[in-house]
Write a protein that holds these residues in place. Structure first.
Motif, PDB file in Angstrom:
ATOM      1  N   ASP A 178      57.586  11.126  52.771  1.00  0.00           N
ATOM      2  CA  ASP A 178      58.082  10.490  51.549  1.00  0.00           C
ATOM      3  C   ASP A 178      58.838   9.206  51.873  1.00  0.00           C
ATOM      4  OD1 ASP A 178      57.053  12.686  50.252  1.00  0.00           O
ATOM      5  OD2 ASP A 178      59.010  13.635  49.911  1.00  0.00           O
ATOM      6  N   ALA A 179      59.639   9.266  52.932  1.00  0.00           N
ATOM      7  CA  ALA A 179      60.445   8.103  53.304  1.00  0.00           C
ATOM      8  C   ALA A 179      59.582   6.958  53.802  1.00  0.00           C
ATOM      9  CB  ALA A 179      61.475   8.503  54.365  1.00  0.00           C
ATOM     10  N   ILE A 180      58.594   7.261  54.646  1.00  0.00           N
ATOM     11  CA  ILE A 180      57.837   6.168  55.253  1.00  0.00           C
ATOM     12  C   ILE A 180      56.903   5.483  54.265  1.00  0.00           C
ATOM     13  CG2 ILE A 180      58.011   7.133  57.574  1.00  0.00           C
ATOM     14  CD1 ILE A 180      55.181   8.079  57.419  1.00  0.00           C
ATOM     15  N   ASP A 181      56.678   6.080  53.097  1.00  0.00           N
ATOM     16  CA  ASP A 181      55.899   5.376  52.078  1.00  0.00           C
ATOM     17  C   ASP A 181      56.630   4.115  51.628  1.00  0.00           C
ATOM     18  OD1 ASP A 181      53.395   5.640  50.431  1.00  0.00           O
ATOM     19  OD2 ASP A 181      54.843   5.358  48.812  1.00  0.00           O
ATOM     20  N   TYR A 182      57.938   4.093  51.813  1.00  0.00           N
ATOM     21  CA  TYR A 182      58.741   2.940  51.421  1.00  0.00           C
ATOM     22  C   TYR A 182      59.312   2.186  52.619  1.00  0.00           C
ATOM     23  CZ  TYR A 182      58.503   4.861  46.745  1.00  0.00           C
ATOM     24  OH  TYR A 182      58.045   5.334  45.537  1.00  0.00           O
ATOM     25  N   SER A 183      58.921   2.585  53.835  1.00  0.00           N
ATOM     26  CA  SER A 183      59.566   1.960  54.981  1.00  0.00           C
ATOM     27  C   SER A 183      58.620   1.625  56.121  1.00  0.00           C
ATOM     28  CB  SER A 183      60.648   2.897  55.542  1.00  0.00           C
ATOM     29  OG  SER A 183      60.061   4.071  56.071  1.00  0.00           O
ATOM     30  N   SER A 184      57.326   1.920  55.970  1.00  0.00           N
ATOM     31  CA  SER A 184      56.426   1.722  57.101  1.00  0.00           C
ATOM     32  C   SER A 184      55.172   1.000  56.655  1.00  0.00           C
ATOM     33  CB  SER A 184      56.085   3.082  57.728  1.00  0.00           C
ATOM     34  OG  SER A 184      55.538   2.907  59.000  1.00  0.00           O
ATOM     35  N   ASP A 185      54.170   0.950  57.548  1.00  0.00           N
ATOM     36  CA  ASP A 185      52.945   0.221  57.247  1.00  0.00           C
ATOM     37  C   ASP A 185      51.745   1.154  57.326  1.00  0.00           C
ATOM     38  OD1 ASP A 185      52.457   0.638  59.935  1.00  0.00           O
ATOM     39  OD2 ASP A 185      53.070  -1.376  60.519  1.00  0.00           O
ATOM     40  N   GLU A 186      50.568   0.619  56.953  1.00  0.00           N
ATOM     41  CA  GLU A 186      49.367   1.445  56.898  1.00  0.00           C
ATOM     42  C   GLU A 186      49.011   2.032  58.255  1.00  0.00           C
ATOM     43  OE1 GLU A 186      49.761  -1.451  55.472  1.00  0.00           O
ATOM     44  OE2 GLU A 186      48.854  -1.516  53.477  1.00  0.00           O
ATOM     45  N   PHE A 201      59.794  14.944  67.074  1.00  0.00           N
ATOM     46  CA  PHE A 201      58.760  13.953  66.806  1.00  0.00           C
ATOM     47  C   PHE A 201      58.505  13.819  65.317  1.00  0.00           C
ATOM     48  CE2 PHE A 201      54.332  13.069  65.780  1.00  0.00           C
ATOM     49  CZ  PHE A 201      54.165  11.840  66.371  1.00  0.00           C
ATOM     50  N   ALA A 202      58.410  14.954  64.630  1.00  0.00           N
ATOM     51  CA  ALA A 202      58.128  14.935  63.189  1.00  0.00           C
ATOM     52  C   ALA A 202      59.183  14.137  62.442  1.00  0.00           C
ATOM     53  CB  ALA A 202      58.051  16.350  62.651  1.00  0.00           C
ATOM     54  N   VAL A 203      60.439  14.267  62.845  1.00  0.00           N
ATOM     55  CA  VAL A 203      61.519  13.576  62.149  1.00  0.00           C
ATOM     56  C   VAL A 203      61.547  12.093  62.497  1.00  0.00           C
ATOM     57  CG1 VAL A 203      64.034  13.423  61.909  1.00  0.00           C
ATOM     58  CG2 VAL A 203      62.919  15.653  61.936  1.00  0.00           C
ATOM     59  N   ALA A 204      61.236  11.762  63.750  1.00  0.00           N
ATOM     60  CA  ALA A 204      61.388  10.378  64.195  1.00  0.00           C
ATOM     61  C   ALA A 204      60.070   9.606  64.279  1.00  0.00           C
ATOM     62  CB  ALA A 204      62.055  10.367  65.588  1.00  0.00           C
ATOM     63  N   ARG A 205      58.951  10.199  63.839  1.00  0.00           N
ATOM     64  CA  ARG A 205      57.628   9.650  64.161  1.00  0.00           C
ATOM     65  C   ARG A 205      57.349   8.275  63.566  1.00  0.00           C
ATOM     66  NH1 ARG A 205      56.875  13.084  59.868  1.00  0.00           N
ATOM     67  NH2 ARG A 205      55.266  12.554  58.339  1.00  0.00           N
ATOM     68  N   ALA A 206      57.989   7.932  62.458  1.00  0.00           N
ATOM     69  CA  ALA A 206      57.705   6.641  61.816  1.00  0.00           C
ATOM     70  C   ALA A 206      58.552   5.522  62.389  1.00  0.00           C
ATOM     71  CB  ALA A 206      57.929   6.743  60.321  1.00  0.00           C
ATOM     72  N   TYR A 207      59.383   5.837  63.350  1.00  0.00           N
ATOM     73  CA  TYR A 207      60.324   4.851  63.837  1.00  0.00           C
ATOM     74  C   TYR A 207      60.185   4.645  65.329  1.00  0.00           C
ATOM     75  CZ  TYR A 207      62.251   5.746  59.256  1.00  0.00           C
ATOM     76  OH  TYR A 207      62.410   5.877  57.902  1.00  0.00           O
TER      77      TYR A 207
END
Length: 337
Positions: free
Chosen positions: A225-233, A331-337
């Protein structure tokens, strides 16, 4: 305020490599089952199923089944077919979700329904569900069948609940957590619980691993949910802002709406109704989510559930399997960063 995400404990950057390495030999057997059971005399079925199954997914859920068995030193092979059943259930839900959501991408590739159409995607999803139940029946355990069939029903309930909450910006945080507990965490929990069943490890081990999987699943979805507003495709494997444009009322939106001004709440209502979905509107939405602390707090909640998942492993002895399951949470918690 921009969210800063830290690992659950100080160490090198978290990775899935430990759990991938731990489960690699068994995963080869699982993949053999998957490739065999997705075949059909109707060529479209393996073609469409293979597009998604071979589409670069991490096989997280079947890996959890295998890693849970390794944690218990289970020497058998029953969990290989059951892990394949878990992956089929997951893939079927993805095929159905893409039809409902109308997303353009899945796992970094064009969504199957855009290539073969919605009817074919729904029907191949039904085929994979059927294959999953065949594998469960072949295993012969009524308890395993009860766990996985119940999970399938709960997932469907969660998806319908999410559909009814779509565009309802007043959805409560409690209701939202109930939705993701059903639509995402239930299969994580079931994937972990079936291993102590086949290993005959006892009720305490079953409950501990179910708790591990459920809390990991909630954390996993909150990060999504968070990375939909903070990451890329490239990071997400889907279009950035899909949730926003689809009117999905996720936790960052719920928190930002609750904390916003009257003008902000008016924006969120219009956005969730599909009236404010331009790129500029997405930029504004992201700004509001950051400025209200909604993104940071969503990630803090993810870390909370991640810690609960790790705590659930306390009864098991220290070793390679426990370390791999622990790092999978990080990993699951930090994976988008």
């Amino acid at each position: 305020m921009t969210a800063t995400v830290h690992p659950l404990r100080d160490k090198r950057e978290p990775s899935l490599e430990p759990i991938i390495s731990l489960t690699a030999p068994a995963m080869n057997s699982v993949n053999t089952v998957i490739l065999d059971r997705m075949q059909s005399k109707v060529p479209l079925i393996p073609e469409l199923a293979g597009h998604l199954i071979a589409g670069g997914g991490k096989r997280m859920r079947p890996m959890l089944t295998l890693a849970s068995a390794a944690l218990l030193d289970y020497p058998g092979a029953r969990h290989h077919k059951l892990a394949a059943a878990v992956e089929f259930i997951h893939t079927a839900t993805l095929l159905h979700d893409d039809v409902v959501d109308g997303s353009d991408m899945r796992r970094g590739k064009r969504a199957a329904n855009l290539i073969w159409g919605n009817p074919a995607s729904v029907l191949v999803g039904d085929f994979l569900f059927s294959r999953a139940f065949e594998l469960m029946v072949e295993d012969g355990s009524l308890k395993v069948l009860r766990i996985l069939s119940h999970a399938s029903a709960v997932i469907a309930e969660g998806e319908v609940d999410q559909l009814t909450a779509q565009r309802q910006v007043e959805t409560s945080e409690e209701h939202y957590l109930a939705i993701i507990n059903a639509k995402t965490a239930e299969l994580f929990a079931a994937a972990c619980r079936i291993s102590p069943v086949v290993a005959e490890a006892g009720e305490e081990a079953e409950e501990a691993l179910e708790s591990y999987g459920r809390n990991l699943g909630i954390a996993f979805q909150l990060v999504d949910d968070a990375i939909d507003y903070s990451s890329d495709e490239a990071t997400m494997g889907k279009d950035r802002g899909d949730d926003f444009r689809d009117g999905k009322v996720t936790l960052p939106v719920i928190l930002a709406h609750a904390r916003g001004t009257a003008e902000d709440r008016s924006f969120w209502k219009a956005a969730m109704l599909g009236e404010r979905t331009s790129d500029q509107d997405l930029v504004h939405a992201t700004s509001l989510i950051n400025s209200t602390g909604a993104l940071a707090d969503t990630m803090e909640r993810a870390r909370h559930y991640g810690r609960r998942a790790i705590d659930a492993l306390a009864m098991f002895p220290t070793g390679r399997s426990k370390a791999a399951l622990t790092e999978a949470v990080e990993f699951a918690v930090a994976r988008a960063y």
